[in-house]
Design a protein around this motif. Sequence first.
Motif, PDB file in Angstrom:
ATOM      1  N   ALA A   8      26.519  70.160-129.319  1.00 12.09           N
ATOM      2  CA  ALA A   8      27.901  70.583-129.064  1.00 12.09           C
ATOM      3  C   ALA A   8      28.195  70.620-127.565  1.00 12.09           C
ATOM      4  O   ALA A   8      29.278  70.202-127.126  1.00 12.09           O
ATOM      5  CB  ALA A   8      28.160  71.951-129.690  1.00 12.09           C
ATOM      6  N   ILE A   9      27.256  71.083-126.782  1.00  8.77           N
ATOM      7  CA  ILE A   9      27.448  71.108-125.328  1.00  8.77           C
ATOM      8  C   ILE A   9      27.566  69.692-124.781  1.00  8.77           C
ATOM      9  O   ILE A   9      28.418  69.409-123.935  1.00  8.77           O
ATOM     10  CB  ILE A   9      26.302  71.889-124.648  1.00  8.77           C
ATOM     11  CG1 ILE A   9      26.443  73.381-124.954  1.00  8.77           C
ATOM     12  CG2 ILE A   9      26.288  71.651-123.143  1.00  8.77           C
ATOM     13  CD1 ILE A   9      25.275  74.222-124.489  1.00  8.77           C
ATOM     14  N   LEU A  10      26.743  68.779-125.267  1.00 10.35           N
ATOM     15  CA  LEU A  10      26.827  67.387-124.808  1.00 10.35           C
ATOM     16  C   LEU A  10      28.161  66.746-125.192  1.00 10.35           C
ATOM     17  O   LEU A  10      28.750  66.009-124.396  1.00 10.35           O
ATOM     18  CB  LEU A  10      25.658  66.573-125.367  1.00 10.35           C
ATOM     19  CG  LEU A  10      24.284  66.895-124.778  1.00 10.35           C
ATOM     20  CD1 LEU A  10      23.206  66.104-125.500  1.00 10.35           C
ATOM     21  CD2 LEU A  10      24.267  66.607-123.291  1.00 10.35           C
ATOM     22  N   VAL A  11      28.656  67.035-126.387  1.00  9.37           N
ATOM     23  CA  VAL A  11      29.953  66.502-126.809  1.00  9.37           C
ATOM     24  C   VAL A  11      31.063  67.069-125.935  1.00  9.37           C
ATOM     25  O   VAL A  11      31.955  66.335-125.490  1.00  9.37           O
ATOM     26  CB  VAL A  11      30.213  66.804-128.307  1.00  9.37           C
ATOM     27  CG1 VAL A  11      31.662  66.564-128.688  1.00  9.37           C
ATOM     28  CG2 VAL A  11      29.292  65.965-129.168  1.00  9.37           C
ATOM     29  N   MET A  12      31.020  68.370-125.632  1.00  2.98           N
ATOM     30  CA  MET A  12      32.049  68.976-124.779  1.00  2.98           C
ATOM     31  C   MET A  12      31.998  68.395-123.366  1.00  2.98           C
ATOM     32  O   MET A  12      33.039  68.137-122.756  1.00  2.98           O
ATOM     33  CB  MET A  12      31.888  70.491-124.741  1.00  2.98           C
ATOM     34  CG  MET A  12      32.344  71.165-126.018  1.00  2.98           C
ATOM     35  SD  MET A  12      32.421  72.961-125.934  1.00  2.98           S
ATOM     36  CE  MET A  12      30.725  73.401-125.681  1.00  2.98           C
TER      37      MET A  12
END
Length: 168
Positions: free
Chosen positions: A37-41
């Motif tokens: 999720a952090i990488l997508v954000m």
Amino acid sequence: MESTAAEAALLSLLDIATPEPVSWMPQTWGWAVLVGAILVMLALAGLRWLLHYRADAYRREALALLVVIEERLRRPETRRDGILELGEILKRTALAAWPRREVASLSGDGWVRFLETHDGDGTADTLKRLLDDFEYHGAEIVADLPSNVCGDLVAAARDWIERHHVPA
């Protein structure tokens, strides 16, 4: 005798047993989801920044041209051309940001109202003086303008270029 007993005791010692190194891999799937999720954000934030940067290319180009115009306004013999180019760069900036059918036909009071409507911080009054007065004076009158007036015109144009609001 003591020395042999001490030597025997030292020889019977074993190395310290160390545990296996701890793995850096997360032990549960929740950590993997959080990292994903952090990488997508981060990817979405980077994409948004890139789109914003590309959308503001016309502003950067107009500000670069404004530096050249500012130099022309400093010299009395080229001040008239600089005043005309200042009005032109404002129009070209507006044409790059808004649809041509909304901006191309604007002149006079309509053009001033357009600048005031899309003004970010109230610099339209100074630009109104440029568009209403200075563009239509002769070269002799414009050459006699004080340098602080020319500086104010450039500052107002720079502020409008940097801060005008373009609806999405």
